[in-house]
Design a protein around this motif. Structure first.
Motif, PDB file in Angstrom:
ATOM      1  N   ALA A  76     -12.149 -86.200 -44.772  1.00 13.66           N
ATOM      2  CA  ALA A  76     -11.913 -85.718 -43.402  1.00 13.66           C
ATOM      3  C   ALA A  76     -10.433 -85.431 -43.186  1.00 13.66           C
ATOM      4  N   LEU A  77      -9.575 -86.362 -43.588  1.00 13.18           N
ATOM      5  CA  LEU A  77      -8.127 -86.164 -43.407  1.00 13.18           C
ATOM      6  C   LEU A  77      -7.622 -84.980 -44.223  1.00 13.18           C
ATOM      7  N   PHE A  78      -8.131 -84.831 -45.449  1.00 17.07           N
ATOM      8  CA  PHE A  78      -7.719 -83.700 -46.276  1.00 17.07           C
ATOM      9  C   PHE A  78      -8.093 -82.380 -45.612  1.00 17.07           C
ATOM     10  N   LEU A  79      -9.358 -82.251 -45.201  1.00 15.28           N
ATOM     11  CA  LEU A  79      -9.804 -80.990 -44.600  1.00 15.28           C
ATOM     12  C   LEU A  79      -9.073 -80.702 -43.291  1.00 15.28           C
ATOM     13  N   MET A  80      -8.839 -81.723 -42.493  1.00 18.56           N
ATOM     14  CA  MET A  80      -8.106 -81.497 -41.239  1.00 18.56           C
ATOM     15  C   MET A  80      -6.711 -80.950 -41.537  1.00 18.56           C
ATOM     16  N   GLN A  81      -6.038 -81.562 -42.494  1.00 20.50           N
ATOM     17  CA  GLN A  81      -4.683 -81.102 -42.826  1.00 20.50           C
ATOM     18  C   GLN A  81      -4.727 -79.693 -43.412  1.00 20.50           C
ATOM     19  N   TYR A  82      -5.635 -79.445 -44.323  1.00 23.28           N
ATOM     20  CA  TYR A  82      -5.723 -78.141 -44.968  1.00 23.28           C
ATOM     21  C   TYR A  82      -5.891 -77.019 -43.946  1.00 23.28           C
ATOM     22  N   TRP A  83      -6.677 -77.280 -42.909  1.00 23.29           N
ATOM     23  CA  TRP A  83      -6.989 -76.246 -41.914  1.00 23.29           C
ATOM     24  C   TRP A  83      -6.038 -76.250 -40.724  1.00 23.29           C
ATOM     25  N   THR A 127      -1.720 -86.266 -41.802  1.00 18.57           N
ATOM     26  CA  THR A 127      -2.009 -87.669 -42.108  1.00 18.57           C
ATOM     27  C   THR A 127      -2.385 -87.874 -43.568  1.00 18.57           C
ATOM     28  N   TYR A 128      -3.157 -86.959 -44.129  1.00 19.97           N
ATOM     29  CA  TYR A 128      -3.566 -87.109 -45.529  1.00 19.97           C
ATOM     30  C   TYR A 128      -2.338 -87.225 -46.432  1.00 19.97           C
ATOM     31  N   SER A 129      -1.446 -86.258 -46.354  1.00 21.57           N
ATOM     32  CA  SER A 129      -0.256 -86.269 -47.220  1.00 21.57           C
ATOM     33  C   SER A 129       0.664 -87.432 -46.901  1.00 21.57           C
ATOM     34  N   ASP A 130       0.754 -87.804 -45.645  1.00 18.86           N
ATOM     35  CA  ASP A 130       1.601 -88.928 -45.273  1.00 18.86           C
ATOM     36  C   ASP A 130       1.145 -90.213 -45.958  1.00 18.86           C
ATOM     37  N   HIS A 131      -0.166 -90.372 -46.143  1.00 18.31           N
ATOM     38  CA  HIS A 131      -0.703 -91.589 -46.739  1.00 18.31           C
ATOM     39  C   HIS A 131      -0.960 -91.489 -48.239  1.00 18.31           C
ATOM     40  N   ARG A 132      -1.276 -90.290 -48.717  1.00 17.91           N
ATOM     41  CA  ARG A 132      -1.701 -90.165 -50.111  1.00 17.91           C
ATOM     42  C   ARG A 132      -0.847 -89.226 -50.954  1.00 17.91           C
TER      43      ARG A 132
END
Length: 134
Positions: free
Chosen positions: A58-65, A70-75
């Motif tokens: 979910a975090l990946f797709l939200m960031q991608y679009w 949040t995804y990159s901040d954490h992972r």
């Protein structure tokens, strides 16, 4: 008539156009409902609870679009192929993944142009994860 200077007009991101976080969470929740019962895909998720995988996607797709980072901040960088390398992703896994994602996408009821754009990306992403013949 007064024109608005081009630099002051803000376009909505795809993320915003389709309803933001709630839309992507619904998509991913429905997708993982299918994965949970899939004998081919379920073993690829070593965690007993699919919740962490659901959150990551979910975090990946939200960031991608165009949503929050949040995804990159954490992972860090997504490195999707590297993260999927430990798993055998063959044509059968590709097809199963897309089958569950298609059902999830259909449940969203997006506008046709948004549905097409998201599906185009998802099919591309699924094909790029294949790492094994079969």
């Amino acid at each position: 008539m007064n024109e608005i200077p081009g630099e002051t007009v803000q376009e909505q991101t795809f993320y915003e156009q389709v309803g933001g976080e709630e839309t992507f969470r619904r998509l991913v929740r429905r997708f993982y409902e299918g994965v949970a019962a899939d004998p081919l895909l379920r073993p690829m998720y070593p965690e007993e609870d699919l919740g962490p995988a659901e959150e990551r996607l979910a975090l990946f797709l939200m960031q991608y679009w165009g949503g929050p980072r949040t995804y990159s901040d954490h992972r860090g960088h997504p490195r999707l192929r590297m993260r999927h390398a430990p798993f055998t992703v063959d044509q059968a896994a590709h097809d199963a993944w897309l089958r569950h994602m298609r059902a999830a996408l259909d449940d969203l009821g997006l506008a046709p142009e948004h549905e097409r754009e998201l599906w185009r990306y998802l099919t591309y992403a699924a094909a790029s994860m294949v790492n094994s013949a079969g």
